[in-house]
Enzyme design. Structure first.
Site, PDB file in Angstrom:
ATOM      1  CD  GLU A 272      42.652  51.369  94.864  1.00 32.70           C
ATOM      2  OE1 GLU A 272      43.538  52.504  94.315  1.00 32.70           O
ATOM      3  OE2 GLU A 272      42.071  51.558  95.808  1.00 32.70           O
TER       4      GLU A 272
ATOM      5  CG  ASN B 207      37.805  55.663  96.330  1.00 38.19           C
ATOM      6  OD1 ASN B 207      37.198  55.640  95.393  1.00 38.19           O
ATOM      7  ND2 ASN B 207      37.445  54.870  97.257  1.00 38.19           N
TER       8      ASN B 207
ATOM      9  CB  SER C 192      35.641  53.416  99.782  1.00 40.00           C
ATOM     10  OG  SER C 192      34.714  52.339  99.327  1.00 40.00           O
TER      11      SER C 192
HETATM   12  N1  CAA Z   1      29.911  39.269  84.339  1.00 38.62           N
HETATM   13  C1  CAA Z   1      30.740  39.528  83.436  1.00 38.62           C
HETATM   14  N2  CAA Z   1      30.855  40.264  82.466  1.00 38.62           N
HETATM   15  C2  CAA Z   1      29.827  41.097  82.413  1.00 38.62           C
HETATM   16  C3  CAA Z   1      28.906  41.203  83.324  1.00 38.62           C
HETATM   17  C4  CAA Z   1      28.824  40.273  84.300  1.00 38.62           C
HETATM   18  N3  CAA Z   1      28.001  40.264  85.187  1.00 38.62           N
HETATM   19  N4  CAA Z   1      27.935  42.244  82.920  1.00 38.62           N
HETATM   20  C5  CAA Z   1      28.514  42.835  81.996  1.00 38.62           C
HETATM   21  N5  CAA Z   1      29.572  42.404  81.665  1.00 38.62           N
HETATM   22  C6  CAA Z   1      30.606  42.640  80.488  1.00 38.62           C
HETATM   23  C7  CAA Z   1      29.974  43.006  79.168  1.00 38.62           C
HETATM   24  O1  CAA Z   1      29.838  41.595  78.326  1.00 38.62           O
HETATM   25  C8  CAA Z   1      30.806  44.044  78.372  1.00 38.62           C
HETATM   26  O2  CAA Z   1      32.056  43.140  77.931  1.00 38.62           O
HETATM   27  P1  CAA Z   1      32.490  43.505  76.531  1.00 38.62           P
HETATM   28  O3  CAA Z   1      32.853  44.888  76.268  1.00 38.62           O
HETATM   29  O4  CAA Z   1      33.711  42.494  76.416  1.00 38.62           O
HETATM   30  O5  CAA Z   1      31.425  42.885  75.519  1.00 38.62           O
HETATM   31  C9  CAA Z   1      31.322  44.637  79.538  1.00 38.62           C
HETATM   32  O6  CAA Z   1      31.143  43.961  80.736  1.00 38.62           O
HETATM   33  C10 CAA Z   1      30.418  46.124  79.682  1.00 38.62           C
HETATM   34  O7  CAA Z   1      28.998  45.680  79.918  1.00 38.62           O
HETATM   35  P2  CAA Z   1      27.765  46.645  79.179  1.00 38.62           P
HETATM   36  O8  CAA Z   1      28.060  46.841  77.777  1.00 38.62           O
HETATM   37  O9  CAA Z   1      26.740  46.153  79.739  1.00 38.62           O
HETATM   38  O10 CAA Z   1      28.128  47.816  80.137  1.00 38.62           O
HETATM   39  P3  CAA Z   1      28.500  49.308  79.509  1.00 38.62           P
HETATM   40  O11 CAA Z   1      29.512  49.406  78.338  1.00 38.62           O
HETATM   41  O12 CAA Z   1      27.287  50.198  79.518  1.00 38.62           O
HETATM   42  O13 CAA Z   1      29.578  49.591  80.724  1.00 38.62           O
HETATM   43  C11 CAA Z   1      30.164  50.017  82.848  1.00 38.62           C
HETATM   44  C12 CAA Z   1      28.892  49.478  82.190  1.00 38.62           C
HETATM   45  C13 CAA Z   1      31.029  48.842  83.074  1.00 38.62           C
HETATM   46  C14 CAA Z   1      29.355  49.994  84.280  1.00 38.62           C
HETATM   47  C15 CAA Z   1      30.568  51.210  82.432  1.00 38.62           C
HETATM   48  O14 CAA Z   1      29.585  52.245  82.425  1.00 38.62           O
HETATM   49  C16 CAA Z   1      31.561  51.899  83.328  1.00 38.62           C
HETATM   50  O15 CAA Z   1      33.024  51.424  83.377  1.00 38.62           O
HETATM   51  N6  CAA Z   1      31.304  52.980  84.409  1.00 38.62           N
HETATM   52  C17 CAA Z   1      32.392  53.382  85.346  1.00 38.62           C
HETATM   53  C18 CAA Z   1      32.178  52.456  86.627  1.00 38.62           C
HETATM   54  C19 CAA Z   1      33.264  52.906  87.514  1.00 38.62           C
HETATM   55  O16 CAA Z   1      33.863  54.084  87.479  1.00 38.62           O
HETATM   56  N7  CAA Z   1      33.269  52.131  88.479  1.00 38.62           N
HETATM   57  C20 CAA Z   1      34.165  52.473  89.714  1.00 38.62           C
HETATM   58  C21 CAA Z   1      33.428  53.369  90.747  1.00 38.62           C
HETATM   59  S1  CAA Z   1      34.250  53.987  92.167  1.00 38.62           S
HETATM   60  C22 CAA Z   1      34.484  52.449  93.161  1.00 38.62           C
HETATM   61  O17 CAA Z   1      33.877  51.569  92.981  1.00 38.62           O
HETATM   62  C23 CAA Z   1      35.317  52.516  94.389  1.00 38.62           C
HETATM   63  C24 CAA Z   1      34.888  52.907  95.725  1.00 38.62           C
HETATM   64  O18 CAA Z   1      35.406  52.979  96.849  1.00 38.62           O
HETATM   65  C25 CAA Z   1      33.549  53.805  95.558  1.00 38.62           C
HETATM   66  P1  NAD Z   2      25.802  48.259 100.503  1.00 35.62           P
HETATM   67  O1  NAD Z   2      24.900  48.932 101.655  1.00 35.62           O
HETATM   68  O2  NAD Z   2      25.154  47.619  99.334  1.00 35.62           O
HETATM   69  O3  NAD Z   2      25.815  46.836 101.314  1.00 35.62           O
HETATM   70  C1  NAD Z   2      26.267  46.541 102.720  1.00 35.62           C
HETATM   71  C2  NAD Z   2      25.828  45.412 103.038  1.00 35.62           C
HETATM   72  O4  NAD Z   2      26.409  44.683 104.216  1.00 35.62           O
HETATM   73  C3  NAD Z   2      24.221  45.370 103.493  1.00 35.62           C
HETATM   74  O5  NAD Z   2      23.481  44.310 102.552  1.00 35.62           O
HETATM   75  C4  NAD Z   2      24.010  45.012 105.053  1.00 35.62           C
HETATM   76  O6  NAD Z   2      23.076  44.301 105.295  1.00 35.62           O
HETATM   77  C5  NAD Z   2      25.471  44.377 105.034  1.00 35.62           C
HETATM   78  N1  NAD Z   2      26.037  44.096 106.421  1.00 35.62           N
HETATM   79  C6  NAD Z   2      26.132  45.182 107.571  1.00 35.62           C
HETATM   80  N2  NAD Z   2      26.633  44.799 108.738  1.00 35.62           N
HETATM   81  C7  NAD Z   2      26.736  43.566 108.296  1.00 35.62           C
HETATM   82  C8  NAD Z   2      27.508  42.599 109.227  1.00 35.62           C
HETATM   83  N3  NAD Z   2      27.908  42.743 110.479  1.00 35.62           N
HETATM   84  N4  NAD Z   2      27.703  41.255 108.497  1.00 35.62           N
HETATM   85  C9  NAD Z   2      27.244  41.023 107.380  1.00 35.62           C
HETATM   86  N5  NAD Z   2      26.564  41.927 106.631  1.00 35.62           N
HETATM   87  C10 NAD Z   2      26.414  43.059 107.092  1.00 35.62           C
HETATM   88  O7  NAD Z   2      27.167  48.952 100.343  1.00 35.62           O
HETATM   89  P2  NAD Z   2      28.264  48.500  99.240  1.00 35.62           P
HETATM   90  O8  NAD Z   2      28.243  49.530  98.429  1.00 35.62           O
HETATM   91  O9  NAD Z   2      28.447  47.038  99.039  1.00 35.62           O
HETATM   92  O10 NAD Z   2      29.522  48.891 100.350  1.00 35.62           O
HETATM   93  C11 NAD Z   2      30.276  47.918 101.125  1.00 35.62           C
HETATM   94  C12 NAD Z   2      31.714  48.205 101.444  1.00 35.62           C
HETATM   95  O11 NAD Z   2      32.432  48.390 100.031  1.00 35.62           O
HETATM   96  C13 NAD Z   2      31.893  49.544 101.993  1.00 35.62           C
HETATM   97  O12 NAD Z   2      32.797  49.564 102.956  1.00 35.62           O
HETATM   98  C14 NAD Z   2      32.246  50.589 100.926  1.00 35.62           C
HETATM   99  O13 NAD Z   2      32.984  51.925 101.322  1.00 35.62           O
HETATM  100  C15 NAD Z   2      32.840  49.617  99.940  1.00 35.62           C
HETATM  101  N6  NAD Z   2      32.924  49.979  98.412  1.00 35.62           N
HETATM  102  C16 NAD Z   2      31.661  50.558  97.878  1.00 35.62           C
HETATM  103  C17 NAD Z   2      31.845  50.587  96.386  1.00 35.62           C
HETATM  104  C18 NAD Z   2      30.853  51.213  95.668  1.00 35.62           C
HETATM  105  O14 NAD Z   2      30.726  51.406  94.608  1.00 35.62           O
HETATM  106  N7  NAD Z   2      29.536  51.022  96.443  1.00 35.62           N
HETATM  107  C19 NAD Z   2      33.060  50.333  95.746  1.00 35.62           C
HETATM  108  C20 NAD Z   2      34.232  49.925  96.313  1.00 35.62           C
HETATM  109  C21 NAD Z   2      34.045  49.611  97.788  1.00 35.62           C
END
Ligand code: CAA
Ligand code: NAD
Length: 285
Positions: free
Chosen positions: A152, A190, A119
């Site tokens: 990305e 991010n 991330s």
């Molecule tokens: N496989 C395929 N499709 C699935 C599925 C699965 N396992 N689970 C759900 N879906 C589909 C559903 O069928 C539905 O599709 P339609 O709209 O076409 O019917 C859609 O996905 C949404 O499902 P839900 O109705 O169950 O869910 P919701 O409307 O409550 O939405 C959510 C759930 C998609 C999580 C929504 O709340 C959302 O977009 N939240 C924000 C998520 C977000 O911002 N994510 C980014 C986090 S940051 C990150 O990831 C980066 C990082 O590095 C930290």
């Molecule tokens: P998580 O804690 O759910 O999972 C990480 C997993 O990796 C654990 O199950 C751990 O046992 C395993 N692991 C650790 N060392 C390992 C190794 N050497 N070989 C194999 N498995 C190993 O974490 P996550 O949320 O899945 O995040 C994983 C990566 O994805 C991080 O780099 C995070 O920044 C990135 N990411 C997270 C999100 C999010 O929303 N959580 C979104 C995008 C990217």
């Protein structure tokens, strides 16, 4: 398409989704975890997600069974030796990721492409832990992976053009949309999202509103699908804390600094949904 077999390292929140998407796209997929117990948990998460997709009419039961048959688990890094693309999704820690890529480099095919789902870490630094920086990219997926459309695709100064083209084609072939990013910490999403999430914690710390009202305000006032504190619980407070520290170290800007409450919640084991409690209580794991 030369990417026929996909490896995924880590089967947590993200790795399980990345493996699911690869297997659903028709590729043989192998996922590696550190122990049999964690591997079983990860594979069960994937099976659960496939079940949801069938229940919602997104996947037929036959396609689910075929995808599950293409998926295998391993606890050995050598189990990834014949993969064409390996996507790493382990804990957000530079040393741990470098060690993992160096070990992978010893066993992988020369032609294999390596990708990190980091991330916030610098892709160049991870690439330089291997002997193939020209075959190394960032592939940043979004949570929940089976649902979120974006990936990305991150290039470094060393990434070869043909590798980038292959990876873009792979992403599209799995039903996702790629965007191209340079190798800056946090890429596009991010860089914009993390300061917003950290600000929501600061707003709560500062008494601006309750957890519920901050979330409701952003959902109903801005049309966000989830409020920021619900989203933090969803992403994982531990992961967010690692990300904030890495981005703060990189940019030295206060907007990336982890708020004290985030640190304390992580110290107390309140990681969000994955530990059963974060800003909200999920009643155990
Ligand atoms: N496989 C395929 N499709 C699935 C599925 C699965 N396992 N689970 C759900 N879906 C589909 C559903 O069928 C539905 O599709 P339609 O709209 O076409 O019917 C859609 O996905 C949404 O499902 P839900 O109705 O169950 O869910 P919701 O409307 O409550 O939405 C959510 C759930 C998609 C999580 C929504 O709340 C959302 O977009 N939240 C924000 C998520 C977000 O911002 N994510 C980014 C986090 S940051 C990150 O990831 C980066 C990082 O590095 C930290
Ligand atoms: P998580 O804690 O759910 O999972 C990480 C997993 O990796 C654990 O199950 C751990 O046992 C395993 N692991 C650790 N060392 C390992 C190794 N050497 N070989 C194999 N498995 C190993 O974490 P996550 O949320 O899945 O995040 C994983 C990566 O994805 C991080 O780099 C995070 O920044 C990135 N990411 C997270 C999100 C999010 O929303 N959580 C979104 C995008 C990217």
């Amino acid at each position: 398409m030369s990417i026929q077999k996909v490896g995924v390292i880590g089967c947590g929140l993200m790795g399980s989704g990345i493996a699911e998407v690869a297997a659903r796209s028709g590729r043989e997929t192998v996922v590696r975890e550190v122990s049999q117990e964690l591997l079983d948990q990860g594979l069960a998460r994937i099976a659960g997600s496939f079940g949801k997709a069938v229940d919602r009419g997104k996947l037929s039961a036959e396609d689910r069974d075929a995808a599950l048959a293409r998926l295998e688990g391993t606890t050995e890094i050598s189990g990834l030796g014949d993969c064409d693309l390996v996507v790493e999704a382990i804990v957000e820690n530079l040393e741990e990721k470098c060690r993992t890529f160096a070990a992978l480099d010893e066993v992988a095919k020369e032609s294999a492409i390596f990708a990190s789902n980091t991330s916030s870490l610098t892709i160049t630094e991870l690439a330089m832990a291997t002997r193939r920086p020209e075959r190394f990219v960032g592939l940043h997926y979004f949570n929940p992976v089976p649902v979120m459309k974006l990936v990305e695709v991150v290039r470094t100064l060393a990434t070869a053009e043909d590798v980038l083209a292959e990876v873009h084609e792979y992403v599209r072939s799995t039903g996702k949309e790629p965007v191209s990013c340079g190798d800056n910490s946090g890429f596009i999403v991010n860089r914009l999202l993390v300061p917003y999430l950290l600000d929501a914690i600061r707003a709560y710390e500062g008494g601006v509103g309750s957890v519920e009202d901050i979330d409701k305000a952003m959902q109903l006032g801005c049309g966000h699908p989830m409020g920021p504190l619900t989203l933090l619980d969803f992403v994982g407070l531990d992961t967010t804390y690692y990300i904030a520290n890495i981005m703060f170290e990189e940019y030295r800007e206060a907007r990336f600094a982890p708020p004290p409450l985030l640190k304390r919640m992580v110290l107390a084991g309140r990681y969000g949904r994955k530990s059963g409690r974060g800003f909200y209580d999920y009643g155990g794991k």
